[in-house]
Design an enzyme around this catalytic site. Structure first.
Site, short mmCIF file in Angstrom:
data_model
loop_
_atom_site.label_atom_id
_atom_site.label_comp_id
_atom_site.label_asym_id
_atom_site.label_seq_id
_atom_site.Cartn_x
_atom_site.Cartn_y
_atom_site.Cartn_z
N LYS A 1 14.55 9.79 1.68
CA LYS A 1 14.94 8.63 0.89
C LYS A 1 14.29 8.67 -0.49
CE LYS A 1 14.60 3.62 0.62
NZ LYS A 1 14.04 2.39 1.17
N HIS B 1 16.92 4.73 -5.71
CA HIS B 1 16.89 4.04 -7.00
C HIS B 1 15.46 3.89 -7.51
CE1 HIS B 1 16.55 1.44 -3.57
NE2 HIS B 1 16.05 0.47 -4.28
N ASP C 1 11.25 -4.54 -10.06
CA ASP C 1 12.12 -5.45 -9.32
C ASP C 1 13.34 -4.65 -8.93
OD1 ASP C 1 12.58 -8.01 -8.20
OD2 ASP C 1 14.04 -8.45 -9.77
N SER C 2 13.78 -4.84 -7.70
CA SER C 2 14.90 -4.07 -7.17
C SER C 2 15.90 -5.00 -6.51
CB SER C 2 14.42 -3.06 -6.12
OG SER C 2 13.51 -2.16 -6.68
N GLN D 1 0.82 -1.21 0.00
CA GLN D 1 0.00 0.00 0.00
C GLN D 1 0.86 1.26 0.00
OE1 GLN D 1 -3.18 -0.55 -0.74
NE2 GLN D 1 -3.29 1.66 -1.06
N HIS D 2 2.01 1.20 0.68
CA HIS D 2 2.87 2.39 0.71
C HIS D 2 3.39 2.71 -0.69
CE1 HIS D 2 5.68 5.38 2.07
NE2 HIS D 2 6.59 4.79 1.31
N LYS D 3 3.84 1.66 -1.40
CA LYS D 3 4.33 1.86 -2.78
C LYS D 3 3.22 2.40 -3.66
CE LYS D 3 7.74 -1.76 -3.73
NZ LYS D 3 8.00 -2.88 -4.64
#
Length: 194
Positions: free
Chosen positions: A173, A178, A70-71, A12-14
């Site tokens: 941040k 990235h 994807d990270s 949910q944060h993303k």
């Protein structure tokens, strides 16, 4: 009429972060909202392959325009590890503490602590594939600092900074991360009417 896009995430944060970036022209849907309850495949050996695999699965099975990310953390002294395996570096149970512990153990005796975080986003819209990437360089420290963030944030200091990602506020941040850099390219592409 708003353009519908499904984000291959239930974080949910993303989702809120991306909604704010996209503005009012897009309706962002989560996996839950389209009825996707299965685990999305991530069997690629690169971030590009994994983000494409997740987006392609959604597009093929749900016939919806979508994007996936994807990270991973890449450490120079470890030949780019943990890389695509960042989330499950210490095993499938996906423990941040275990992953960091293994990373620091593997770095014992190594002098080069340079590293970078990378994110790759794959957008599939009307069957056309686009990829966007973001990267931030920095270094690994040998002790955990800070209690914010997640993953390797307590041991990663971005170049030119004094705080680890885990010591920064989410706002600090998200200005330099990235993921923020990749999503900015993605959002600029969408907003420019492409």
């Amino acid at each position: 009429m708003k353009t519908k896009l499904c984000f291959a995430s239930n974080n949910q944060h993303k989702v809120e972060e991306i909604k704010a970036l996209l503005g009012d022209n897009f309706e962002l849907l989560t996996l839950n909202e389209i009825g996707c309850e299965e685990e999305l495949p991530e069997t690629g050996n690169t971030m590009e392959a994994n983000s494409l695999q997740k987006a392609q699965y959604l597009f093929d099975h749900y016939k919806i325009n979508c994007f996936a990310d994807d990270s991973g953390l890449e450490v120079a002294a470890l030949g780019g590890e943990p890389g695509v395996y960042s989330a499950r570096y210490a095993g499938e149970h996906r423990s941040n503490a275990d992953n960091i512990s293994l990373l620091l153990k593997n770095l014992e005796g190594k002098e080069d602590l340079s590293a970078c975080f990378r994110t790759v986003i794959t957008l599939i819209r009307d069957g056309v594939i686009h990829q966007f990437d973001g990267r931030i360089d920095g270094s690994i420290i040998r002790e955990l600092r800070g209690d914010g963030g997640f993953g390797y944030d307590p041991v990663f200091i971005p170049s030119g900074q004094e705080l680890t990602f885990a010591e920064m506020s989410m706002e600090q941040k998200s200005k330099i991360s990235h993921r923020a850099r990749a999503f900015q390219k993605f959002v600029d592409y969408l907003k420019n009417g492409n």
